[in-house]
Write an enzyme that holds these catalytic residues in place. Structure first.
Site, mmCIF file in Angstrom:
data_model
loop_
_atom_site.group_PDB
_atom_site.id
_atom_site.type_symbol
_atom_site.label_atom_id
_atom_site.label_comp_id
_atom_site.label_asym_id
_atom_site.label_seq_id
_atom_site.Cartn_x
_atom_site.Cartn_y
_atom_site.Cartn_z
ATOM 1 N N ASP A 58 -14.303 9.150 39.976
ATOM 2 C CA ASP A 58 -14.387 9.218 38.517
ATOM 3 C C ASP A 58 -13.294 10.165 37.982
ATOM 4 O O ASP A 58 -13.459 11.380 38.004
ATOM 5 C CB ASP A 58 -15.788 9.719 38.149
ATOM 6 N N LYS A 116 -0.641 18.209 32.923
ATOM 7 C CA LYS A 116 -0.634 16.737 32.810
ATOM 8 C C LYS A 116 0.151 16.139 33.979
ATOM 9 O O LYS A 116 -0.228 15.133 34.569
ATOM 10 C CB LYS A 116 -0.043 16.322 31.460
ATOM 11 N N HIS A 144 13.458 9.587 35.490
ATOM 12 C CA HIS A 144 12.414 8.850 34.773
ATOM 13 C C HIS A 144 12.971 7.557 34.193
ATOM 14 O O HIS A 144 12.393 6.492 34.349
ATOM 15 C CB HIS A 144 11.861 9.749 33.674
HETATM 16 C C1 MEV Z 1 5.251 13.308 32.609
HETATM 17 O O1 MEV Z 1 4.258 12.333 32.827
HETATM 18 C C2 MEV Z 1 4.874 14.614 33.279
HETATM 19 C C3 MEV Z 1 5.813 15.783 32.994
HETATM 20 O O2 MEV Z 1 5.953 15.967 31.593
HETATM 21 C C4 MEV Z 1 5.202 16.994 33.631
HETATM 22 C C5 MEV Z 1 5.891 18.296 33.307
HETATM 23 O O3 MEV Z 1 6.515 18.420 32.246
HETATM 24 O O4 MEV Z 1 5.714 19.232 34.118
HETATM 25 C C6 MEV Z 1 7.196 15.518 33.547
#
Ligand code: MEV
Length: 430
Positions: free
Chosen positions: A282, A266, A379
């Site tokens: 896309d 992700k 973050h």
């Molecule tokens: C958050 O959008 C993405 C992360 O969770 C990816 C990861 O854990 O490697 C920080």
């Protein structure tokens, strides 16, 4: 009273908004109408362009468009456009671009560019006869699409191969024509689907019952690879050996555990989708293909890989990326066109390399944070302004609180506490 309607698509835009607001916002029609119209573009022709992209457009949904500068890929400089709403993604990309720019940059290459289309059919007769029929029809199948493929062939693309596949061990009486395409600088979805429908029409018979004809988004032979490497000691963190070891372990964990692999991938897609979207490609197709590829061994695994050997840290990704730089929205959406101009008008292959790099950079940023300070520090710092906007803090309050948290960990409750403490006071910046 039910909330259904027939003929919605035939209404004018104004009528659609009236219906939506009177049906679903009966207590607050004016405000709902105001919000939808607030996001209309003032330039009528630009708004019309967006209205025409899909059916039933009533407004535009903005997401931020940011630039991550200082990427060095195969010794060429890039500023990468990213369309994404998640606070830390562009900041992370920029930091990592600079970090690896000072260590030789990213190396990227395209390993293969084959696209796949399939004609799925049911056949209950003799297998020998089907093989003979296919052999006899093969030249005719190629001829049947000549009017569609001739332009693509001029650009060096077209149909590479048509194969009859027996799938009866998976599903009774199920066969397919598995067709390999080369689509050069276009993603090629319309080209492939048009060819498939024509071929299916030529191939069908009384005994061959065509179920459907559609491209496949699983493209294990349309792969870009990106890599970074440096001496472990040049990783320039406190304890570089320990850092490299933990980083390698983090990738190994993603390979060993699908729960972790999903989050790991992700994070990669944070970078990939943002560039794919910014260039008018896309992202759903790319997502589906990437995750299918992550599971190609039979278990869902990491899309990236790491090796620490003989004092060298190596980190790389291999990912299917069916991208285009012509066709679709790429030249129609003014910002998509701007993105491609910003990227110095790459070929589809070069764009595949850039996007793979964006994914690897994002993964590096995530794993570096996770294995050192933790993810929340950076973050939450980036998310702080979102929290303040949610609290409707004024300019002075924002300045004060940003200063206050410059050297403290940010949590939602702590921000609310400091904000509440400011109420009725004239905040002074530290
Ligand atoms: C958050 O959008 C993405 C992360 O969770 C990816 C990861 O854990 O490697 C920080």
């Amino acid at each position: 009273m039910n909330k259904r309607i027939s003929g919605f698509s035939k209404l004018s835009k104004e009528e659609k908004i009236n219906w939506v607001t009177s049906t679903y916002f009966s207590n607050n029609e004016e405000e709902a109408t105001y919000i939808l119209k607030k996001y209309w573009n003032q330039k009528q022709e630009l708004q019309q362009l967006h209205d025409d992209f899909i059916e039933n457009t009533v407004s535009n949904f903005y997401i931020p468009y940011g630039i991550a500068p200082n990427f060095v890929i195969n010794d060429k400089d890039y500023a990468i456009p990213m369309a994404i709403e998640e606070s830390s993604v562009v900041a992370a990309a920029s930091l990592v671009a600079k970090f690896w720019g000072e260590r030789g940059g990213f190396k990227a290459e395209v390993l293969s560019t084959q696209k796949v289309g399939q004609i799925h059919f049911i056949y209950k007769g003799d297998k020998e006869y089907l093989n003979e029929y296919f052999a006899e029809m093969l030249p005719k199948l190629h001829i049947s699409v000549k009017d569609i493929t001739k332009n693509m062939e001029k650009r060096g693309g077209g149909i590479i191969d048509i194969e009859l596949r027996d799938k009866t061990s998976e599903l009774d009486n199920y066969y397919q024509l598995h067709i390999i395409f080369e689509t050069k600088d276009s993603m090629g979805a319309n080209f492939i689907n048009s060819c498939l429908e024509k071929i299916a029409n030529t191939f069908k018979s009384e005994q061959i019952d065509i179920v459907m004809s559609i491209l496949s988004n699983y493209l294990p032979n349309c792969i870009a690879r990106a890599e970074v490497s440096c001496k472990v000691e040049d990783l320039a963190v406190d304890k570089p050996e320990l850092f490299a070891q933990k980083f390698e372990q983090a990738v190994a964990i993603a390979n060993a555990d699908p729960h972790r692999a999903t989050t790991h991938n992700k994070g990669i897609m944070n970078g990939i989708d943002a560039v794919v979207l910014a260039t008018g490609n896309d992202f759903r197709a790319i997502e589906a293909g990437a995750h299918a590829y992550a599971a190609h061994s039979g278990t869902y695994k990491s899309l990236s890989h790491c090796e620490v050997k003989d004092g060298i840290f190596r980190f790389w990704i291999e990912i299917p990326l069916a991208l285009g730089t012509i066709g679709g929205l790429t030249n129609l959406h003014p910002l998509a066109k701007f993105s491609l101009d910003l990227l110095q008008n790459p070929s589809a292959r070069e764009l595949m390399e850039i996007v793979a790099v964006a994914g690897l950079a994002q993964n590096f940023a995530a794993l570096r944070a996770l294995t050192t300070s933790g993810i929340q520090k950076g973050h939450m710092k980036m998310h702080l302004t979102n929290i303040l906007n949610g609290l409707k803090a004024n300019r002075d309050q924002v300045t004060y609180i940003l200063n206050y948290f410059a050297d403290k960990p940010v949590t939602h409750s702590e921000v609310v506490r400091v904000f509440e403490g400011l109420k009725g006071k004239q905040p002074k910046a530290d």
